[in-house]
Enzyme design. Sequence first.
Site, PDB file in Angstrom:
ATOM      1  N   ARG A 232      41.711  -3.976 -22.321  1.00 42.66           N
ATOM      2  CA  ARG A 232      40.762  -4.078 -23.426  1.00 42.66           C
ATOM      3  C   ARG A 232      40.788  -5.496 -23.979  1.00 42.66           C
ATOM      4  O   ARG A 232      41.863  -6.096 -24.122  1.00 42.66           O
ATOM      5  CB  ARG A 232      41.131  -3.111 -24.561  1.00 42.66           C
ATOM      6  CG  ARG A 232      40.610  -1.724 -24.398  1.00 42.66           C
ATOM      7  CD  ARG A 232      39.081  -1.633 -24.593  1.00 42.66           C
ATOM      8  NE  ARG A 232      38.595  -0.275 -24.424  1.00 42.66           N
ATOM      9  CZ  ARG A 232      38.188   0.252 -23.265  1.00 42.66           C
ATOM     10  NH1 ARG A 232      38.206  -0.451 -22.157  1.00 42.66           N
ATOM     11  NH2 ARG A 232      37.745   1.497 -23.211  1.00 42.66           N
ATOM     12  N   GLU A 261      32.200  -7.420 -26.509  1.00 45.25           N
ATOM     13  CA  GLU A 261      31.300  -7.242 -25.360  1.00 45.25           C
ATOM     14  C   GLU A 261      29.924  -6.744 -25.800  1.00 45.25           C
ATOM     15  O   GLU A 261      29.858  -5.943 -26.732  1.00 45.25           O
ATOM     16  CB  GLU A 261      31.914  -6.215 -24.395  1.00 45.25           C
ATOM     17  CG  GLU A 261      33.221  -6.696 -23.814  1.00 45.25           C
ATOM     18  CD  GLU A 261      33.886  -5.642 -22.929  1.00 45.25           C
ATOM     19  OE1 GLU A 261      33.266  -4.613 -22.616  1.00 45.25           O
ATOM     20  OE2 GLU A 261      35.035  -5.868 -22.550  1.00 45.25           O
ATOM     21  N   HIS A 279      32.799  -6.589 -17.312  1.00 45.62           N
ATOM     22  CA  HIS A 279      33.427  -5.255 -17.459  1.00 45.62           C
ATOM     23  C   HIS A 279      32.991  -4.301 -16.334  1.00 45.62           C
ATOM     24  O   HIS A 279      32.358  -3.276 -16.590  1.00 45.62           O
ATOM     25  CB  HIS A 279      33.121  -4.647 -18.839  1.00 45.62           C
ATOM     26  CG  HIS A 279      34.119  -3.584 -19.232  1.00 45.62           C
ATOM     27  ND1 HIS A 279      34.420  -3.273 -20.539  1.00 45.62           N
ATOM     28  CD2 HIS A 279      34.891  -2.748 -18.492  1.00 45.62           C
ATOM     29  CE1 HIS A 279      35.322  -2.315 -20.576  1.00 45.62           C
ATOM     30  NE2 HIS A 279      35.616  -1.966 -19.340  1.00 45.62           N
TER      31      HIS A 279
HETATM   32  O1  A2R Z   1      53.945   1.954 -24.297  1.00 44.54           O
HETATM   33  P1  A2R Z   1      54.123   2.971 -23.230  1.00 44.54           P
HETATM   34  O2  A2R Z   1      55.521   2.961 -22.658  1.00 44.54           O
HETATM   35  O3  A2R Z   1      53.615   4.330 -23.629  1.00 44.54           O
HETATM   36  O4  A2R Z   1      53.194   2.486 -22.006  1.00 44.54           O
HETATM   37  C1  A2R Z   1      51.776   2.560 -22.084  1.00 44.54           C
HETATM   38  C2  A2R Z   1      51.157   1.188 -22.390  1.00 44.54           C
HETATM   39  N1  A2R Z   1      50.982   0.990 -23.839  1.00 44.54           N
HETATM   40  C3  A2R Z   1      51.524  -0.024 -24.513  1.00 44.54           C
HETATM   41  N2  A2R Z   1      52.280  -1.061 -24.132  1.00 44.54           N
HETATM   42  C4  A2R Z   1      52.705  -1.928 -25.083  1.00 44.54           C
HETATM   43  N3  A2R Z   1      52.370  -1.818 -26.392  1.00 44.54           N
HETATM   44  C5  A2R Z   1      51.603  -0.797 -26.827  1.00 44.54           C
HETATM   45  N4  A2R Z   1      51.285  -0.692 -28.122  1.00 44.54           N
HETATM   46  C6  A2R Z   1      51.148   0.158 -25.871  1.00 44.54           C
HETATM   47  N5  A2R Z   1      50.371   1.280 -25.948  1.00 44.54           N
HETATM   48  C7  A2R Z   1      50.299   1.770 -24.702  1.00 44.54           C
HETATM   49  O5  A2R Z   1      49.887   1.196 -21.744  1.00 44.54           O
HETATM   50  C8  A2R Z   1      51.230   2.873 -20.703  1.00 44.54           C
HETATM   51  O6  A2R Z   1      52.093   2.432 -19.691  1.00 44.54           O
HETATM   52  C9  A2R Z   1      49.929   2.091 -20.618  1.00 44.54           C
HETATM   53  C10 A2R Z   1      48.701   2.955 -20.651  1.00 44.54           C
HETATM   54  O7  A2R Z   1      48.736   3.814 -19.561  1.00 44.54           O
HETATM   55  P2  A2R Z   1      47.859   5.143 -19.471  1.00 44.54           P
HETATM   56  O8  A2R Z   1      47.888   5.845 -20.788  1.00 44.54           O
HETATM   57  O9  A2R Z   1      48.285   5.881 -18.250  1.00 44.54           O
HETATM   58  O10 A2R Z   1      46.383   4.588 -19.341  1.00 44.54           O
HETATM   59  P3  A2R Z   1      45.550   4.204 -18.026  1.00 44.54           P
HETATM   60  O11 A2R Z   1      44.836   5.395 -17.529  1.00 44.54           O
HETATM   61  O12 A2R Z   1      46.413   3.456 -17.091  1.00 44.54           O
HETATM   62  O13 A2R Z   1      44.464   3.229 -18.686  1.00 44.54           O
HETATM   63  C11 A2R Z   1      44.884   2.046 -19.379  1.00 44.54           C
HETATM   64  C12 A2R Z   1      43.733   1.339 -20.063  1.00 44.54           C
HETATM   65  C13 A2R Z   1      42.727   2.208 -20.793  1.00 44.54           C
HETATM   66  O14 A2R Z   1      43.171   2.628 -22.057  1.00 44.54           O
HETATM   67  C14 A2R Z   1      41.533   1.307 -20.909  1.00 44.54           C
HETATM   68  O15 A2R Z   1      41.633   0.481 -22.034  1.00 44.54           O
HETATM   69  C15 A2R Z   1      41.634   0.449 -19.662  1.00 44.54           C
HETATM   70  O16 A2R Z   1      42.954   0.650 -19.134  1.00 44.54           O
HETATM   71  O17 A2R Z   1      40.669   0.842 -18.750  1.00 44.54           O
END
Ligand code: A2R
Length: 321
Positions: A232, A261, A279
Amino acid sequence: MDKPDLLMTGPMMAMIQEQLAQRFTVHKLWEAEDRDGFIDAVAPKITAVASGSHVICGPALMSRLPNAKIISSFGVGYDHIDAAWAGQNGIVVTNTPDVLNEEVADTALGLLLCTVREFPQTDRYLRAGKWLEKPYPLSGTLRDRKVGILGLGRIGKAIAKRLEAFGVPVVYHGRSEQTDVAYRYYPTLVGMARDVNVLLIVAPGGASTHHIVNREVLEALGPDGILINVGRGSVVDEKALVEALETKTIRSAGLDVFEDEPRVPAELIAMDHVVLFPHVGSASVHTRNAMAQLVIDNLITFADGKGPLTPVVETPWPPRS
Ligand code: A2R
């Protein structure tokens, strides 16, 4: 039997509109001249919402839909929806995870290669007739690089798998260490940035990640550093990034996402040493169709009383009591 009433917040793919129209009475918010009046008129009937990122689904909108029970959102990121508020107010939110993992991972590798090897620039060079004068200058390489992934989730792991096949070392940062992965974990983002020469962002938007890639992180990434963002735009302080690129604090950037965007800072557009994509991470016909089907299927299984297929973490199903 009367069809349930569904609010569609903005134009969605034809297959979504067609399939939902068979099952719901669809109210198209974007076609209304007076949106407030339109919402007032249909609000009490609305039980379901189909949305993309065209409209912010915050308390201001959701509280006007007293009978809404589900918001089915297109895309895996849902930072345009206040999912915590939805969960507290009996609305389940669904997104479209997993079906886009491989596509976005492909895009991430393409963007990384384009940025490191300057492929878009070489294409421009040839078209400008410059090859007739002399060969394109030698580029950088992926060969001596280590990639730090910010957000080793579903998509991040698909990217890591590809990088392993390319022979490129991978490390990661997230809020917590994952016990079932072999990659080195860094508890701080700045610590990881210091140790890698590619920082690849695939983390979600929202308050907890807003501008976490800031001037300090870019300085830690250093003069050979490359920033890749397929997560993002809001994760990066774009002003700090422009400055870091102008002053050569980092070497270059490959960006598929931006803070505002589809507006992209003129400074970035003017730079020849960055690669900019509009994007397109998940934007193939195959993958967008799969995402669209999941938007539809979530709404239909929910309307059938079988619950949502892919609720987000803030709105678990069945709901916590
Ligand atoms: O923080 P963790 O250990 O829950 O790891 C998640 C990480 N994450 C963060 N890392 C650092 N600081 C934060 N505040 C934080 N919040 C979340 O991002 C996790 O490893 C990762 C997100 O993975 P998923 O929930 O499996 O999402 P996915 O399907 O890989 O998609 C990621 C993003 C979407 O939200 C869209 O913005 C984009 O890719 O298309």
